[in-house]
Design a protein around this motif. Structure first.
Motif, mmCIF file in Angstrom:
data_model
loop_
_atom_site.group_PDB
_atom_site.id
_atom_site.type_symbol
_atom_site.label_atom_id
_atom_site.label_comp_id
_atom_site.label_asym_id
_atom_site.label_seq_id
_atom_site.Cartn_x
_atom_site.Cartn_y
_atom_site.Cartn_z
ATOM 1 N N THR A 1 10.810 80.195 60.936
ATOM 2 C CA THR A 1 11.142 81.486 60.327
ATOM 3 C C THR A 1 12.649 81.755 60.364
ATOM 4 O OG1 THR A 1 8.968 82.323 61.031
ATOM 5 C CG2 THR A 1 10.523 83.933 60.203
ATOM 6 N N ALA A 2 13.373 80.957 59.626
ATOM 7 C CA ALA A 2 14.837 81.036 59.598
ATOM 8 C C ALA A 2 15.322 82.423 59.224
ATOM 9 C CB ALA A 2 15.387 80.012 58.603
ATOM 10 N N GLY A 3 16.397 82.842 59.879
ATOM 11 C CA GLY A 3 17.073 84.073 59.521
ATOM 12 C C GLY A 3 16.304 85.346 59.768
ATOM 13 N N GLY A 4 15.211 85.266 60.508
ATOM 14 C CA GLY A 4 14.464 86.463 60.861
ATOM 15 C C GLY A 4 13.243 86.728 60.010
ATOM 16 N N ALA A 5 13.317 86.440 58.709
ATOM 17 C CA ALA A 5 12.195 86.755 57.818
ATOM 18 C C ALA A 5 11.689 85.550 57.036
ATOM 19 C CB ALA A 5 12.572 87.873 56.860
ATOM 20 N N GLY A 6 12.504 84.480 56.943
ATOM 21 C CA GLY A 6 12.013 83.225 56.414
ATOM 22 C C GLY A 6 11.990 83.056 54.913
ATOM 23 N N SER A 7 12.695 83.898 54.145
ATOM 24 C CA SER A 7 12.778 83.655 52.707
ATOM 25 C C SER A 7 13.795 82.552 52.440
ATOM 26 C CB SER A 7 13.196 84.931 51.972
ATOM 27 O OG SER A 7 14.583 85.187 52.165
ATOM 28 N N SER A 8 13.899 82.119 51.190
ATOM 29 C CA SER A 8 14.862 81.074 50.850
ATOM 30 C C SER A 8 16.290 81.511 51.145
ATOM 31 C CB SER A 8 14.720 80.676 49.379
ATOM 32 O OG SER A 8 14.865 81.806 48.528
ATOM 33 N N GLU A 9 16.580 82.825 50.997
ATOM 34 C CA GLU A 9 17.912 83.336 51.336
ATOM 35 C C GLU A 9 18.196 83.191 52.824
ATOM 36 O OE1 GLU A 9 16.717 85.544 47.590
ATOM 37 O OE2 GLU A 9 15.731 84.868 49.430
ATOM 38 N N HIS A 10 17.192 83.430 53.643
ATOM 39 C CA HIS A 10 17.357 83.301 55.088
ATOM 40 C C HIS A 10 17.536 81.840 55.497
ATOM 41 C CE1 HIS A 10 15.283 87.233 54.645
ATOM 42 N NE2 HIS A 10 16.080 87.579 55.632
ATOM 43 N N VAL A 11 16.801 80.956 54.845
ATOM 44 C CA VAL A 11 16.942 79.527 55.125
ATOM 45 C C VAL A 11 18.361 79.062 54.782
ATOM 46 C CG1 VAL A 11 16.180 77.203 54.452
ATOM 47 C CG2 VAL A 11 14.488 79.004 54.862
ATOM 48 N N ALA A 12 18.870 79.508 53.630
ATOM 49 C CA ALA A 12 20.229 79.128 53.215
ATOM 50 C C ALA A 12 21.266 79.634 54.216
ATOM 51 C CB ALA A 12 20.517 79.675 51.816
ATOM 52 N N GLY B 1 12.394 84.141 63.942
ATOM 53 C CA GLY B 1 12.069 85.338 63.174
ATOM 54 C C GLY B 1 10.828 86.047 63.646
ATOM 55 N N SER B 2 10.563 87.183 63.006
ATOM 56 C CA SER B 2 9.424 88.018 63.372
ATOM 57 C C SER B 2 9.297 89.146 62.358
ATOM 58 C CB SER B 2 9.650 88.613 64.765
ATOM 59 O OG SER B 2 8.653 89.548 65.093
ATOM 60 N N THR B 3 8.085 89.705 62.245
ATOM 61 C CA THR B 3 7.921 90.928 61.447
ATOM 62 C C THR B 3 8.103 92.172 62.308
ATOM 63 O OG1 THR B 3 5.522 90.859 61.810
ATOM 64 C CG2 THR B 3 6.363 89.897 59.749
ATOM 65 N N ASP B 4 8.344 92.001 63.618
ATOM 66 C CA ASP B 4 8.490 93.144 64.513
ATOM 67 C C ASP B 4 9.552 94.145 64.039
ATOM 68 O OD1 ASP B 4 6.532 92.024 66.037
ATOM 69 O OD2 ASP B 4 7.815 91.480 67.723
ATOM 70 N N PRO B 5 10.705 93.705 63.518
ATOM 71 C CA PRO B 5 11.711 94.683 63.068
ATOM 72 C C PRO B 5 11.379 95.348 61.742
ATOM 73 C CG PRO B 5 12.721 92.575 63.671
ATOM 74 C CD PRO B 5 11.263 92.345 63.517
ATOM 75 N N GLY B 6 10.226 95.049 61.178
ATOM 76 C CA GLY B 6 9.804 95.713 59.958
ATOM 77 C C GLY B 6 10.196 94.972 58.691
ATOM 78 N N PRO B 7 9.916 95.575 57.531
ATOM 79 C CA PRO B 7 10.052 94.887 56.246
ATOM 80 C C PRO B 7 11.468 94.812 55.696
ATOM 81 C CG PRO B 7 9.206 97.097 55.895
ATOM 82 C CD PRO B 7 9.286 96.914 57.388
ATOM 83 N N TYR B 8 12.418 95.546 56.288
ATOM 84 C CA TYR B 8 13.765 95.630 55.702
ATOM 85 C C TYR B 8 14.421 94.263 55.551
ATOM 86 C CZ TYR B 8 18.780 96.355 55.302
ATOM 87 O OH TYR B 8 20.089 96.288 54.891
ATOM 88 N N TYR B 9 14.299 93.412 56.546
ATOM 89 C CA TYR B 9 15.057 92.156 56.548
ATOM 90 C C TYR B 9 14.531 91.166 55.508
ATOM 91 C CZ TYR B 9 17.084 94.304 60.587
ATOM 92 O OH TYR B 9 17.729 95.195 61.404
ATOM 93 N N LEU B 10 13.234 91.183 55.274
ATOM 94 C CA LEU B 10 12.701 90.364 54.185
ATOM 95 C C LEU B 10 13.178 90.924 52.853
ATOM 96 C CD1 LEU B 10 10.941 88.111 53.069
ATOM 97 C CD2 LEU B 10 8.952 89.624 53.288
ATOM 98 N N GLY B 11 13.139 92.229 52.706
ATOM 99 C CA GLY B 11 13.555 92.841 51.441
ATOM 100 C C GLY B 11 15.027 92.665 51.135
#
Length: 439
Positions: free
Chosen positions: A78-89, A35-45
């Motif tokens: 940083t699973a799934g690009g942004a690393g939230s619990s949804e991305h880990v799942a 993962g990375s914050t390079d693509p911006g905040p959309y993927y975490l949101g």
């Protein structure tokens, strides 16, 4: 000890033969950043991955059996690009799918690093939240409006899972360096060397020539130095490339800041061992007096509609600023009875334009998708037919590469939290779990 970086980012691909070469000798640990914050905040949101599921599965399906065969713990940051619990799942689902298809079994360690708004508000009230930029002040409203907040963990949670003999570790939001530094420090190697090596390894073969994030890198740890060599024989590490990547994304050429402390490169030395191998020594570590973790939070900023177009007429390009002003005034006049002025924003993003053509993206963000659609349609039509002094054509000013011309992008997110939190323990935001897969 040998540690392998699968590539610069999970889902970017790598050369299969290079992976085979890397595992032709004993591998102690395998790692990859995801993962990375390079693509911006959309993927975490949104809770979505910015990497393709099929590409991620391909990268994992080739590497996982080799890691298990070598008993090399496989650490994914940083699973799934942004690393939230949804991305880990999301990433866990892919791993379980591969395990079923290939009849694999392993002990899976998971680190979730989500934090609640209440946690951040408590830090803020107690003066334990530090601004990283004057351009992003923090207040209770920004925290409360955040839809997802993650903390960027360091090495501590990964080491805890290595102590529990995890075969595969999936991390939520994590420092890129933690993936590679944690196993080295767990095995007793010097922290300065471990963090320096990890800083270079995090992007795969980017420290080699030809440069490639999409290939396999190898690191060999020793008591007083480490060596880097790309697995793919078409690439080679050079002192220039390795030293240059040490500076990658760093504000200070001598210091690498981590949650645990600072890696000091003042006395670091880079030596070309052979045509493809570089040795690094002398890197030192200074423990932080005050431990911090970076927090990343996002909130919904509206809904986006875009219209990409091209202008081929030099006279239209010459009058583009006038066209923009005309379009904005037209939209304002035609929507004043139906929508407040602060309910939308119009942006014009351009490229080229020096000679005979200019690319334009009409970008509208509205409080609702309907507002964004309406404003984009009005702006696009006015820009298409806007008149100006000296205009020779009565046809449109724009050429549209797509039909429909207006593209609905959907929700737009912005960073609401991008701050350091003072912590009593570098484990305080980590939720650590372990489970069996395939048994």
């Amino acid at each position: 000890m040998k540690i392998v970086a699968l590539n610069g980012l999970l889902g970017y691909g790598y050369n299969k033969e290079a992976l085979d070469i890397a595992f032709s000798e004993k591998v102690d640990y395998l790692g990859v950043d995801a993962g990375s914050t390079d693509p911006g905040p959309y993927y975490l949101g949104s809770g979505k991955s910015f990497t393709d599921r099929g590409a991620v599965k391909r990268d994992l399906a080739l590497a996982l059996p080799k890691a298990l065969e070598h008993k090399a713990p496989f650490i994914i940051g940083t699973a799934g690009g942004a690393g939230s619990s949804e991305h880990v799942a999301w990433l866990k689902e892919i791993l379980v799918e591969i395990a079923l298809e290939k009849n694999l079994s392993f002990k899976l360690g998971i680190v979730l690093s989500d934090v609640s708004a209440e946690y951040v508000i408590d830090k803020f009230k107690n003066g334990k939240l530090l601004n990283m930029s004057d351009e992003m002040p923090i207040d209770n409203q920004a925290i409360e409006e955040s839809t997802r907040i993650v903390s960027q963990i360091g090495i501590a949670p990964i080491i805890e899972l290595l102590k529990k003999d995890a075969d595969v570790i999936i991390c939520g939001r994590a420092c890129d360096t933690a993936i590679y530094a944690a196993p080295c420090i767990f095995e007793g190697y010097r922290e300065g060397l471990a963090f320096h090596m990890a800083k270079i390894m995090e992007c795969g073969a980017m420290c080699s020539e030809p440069v490639a994030a999409a290939d396999v890198m190898q690191a060999y740890m020793y008591d007083d130095y480490f060596e880097l060599r790309p697995a793919n024989p078409i690439r080679r590490c050079t002192v220039d490339r390795v030293a240059a990547h040490t500076l990658y994304e760093q504000s200070n050429p001598y210091l690498i800041f981590e949650p645990d402390g600072v890696c000091d490169l003042t006395n670091s030395k880079f030596i070309q061992v052979d045509e493809r191998t570089v040795r690094v020594s002398g890197s030192e570590f200074k423990e932080a007096e005050e431990k911090t973790l970076k927090l990343e939070g996002v909130r919904c900023a509206g809904y986006r509609t875009i219209c990409p177009a091209t202008i081929y007429d030099p006279k239209t390009i010459e009058n583009f600023d006038f066209i923009i002003d005309t379009v904005k005034e037209f939209v304002k006049e035609n929507t004043k009875e139906t929508m407040p002025l602060d309910s939308y924003k119009i942006f014009f993003k351009t490229s080229g334009g020096k000679e005979s053509s200019m690319g334009v993206v009409l970008d509208v963000v509205g409080k609702t998708q309907e507002i964004a659609d309406t404003v984009c349609a009005l702006a696009r039509s006015r820009m298409l037919h806007c008149d100006y002094d000296g205009r020779k054509s009565s046809a449109g000013n724009l050429a549209f590469p797509f039909s429909p011309s207006d593209i609905h992008v959907g929700e737009v997110y912005e960073f609401s939290i991008f701050h350091l939190a003072k912590v009593d323990s570098l484990l305080e935001t980590a939720k650590i779990m372990i489970e069996e897969v395939g048994k």
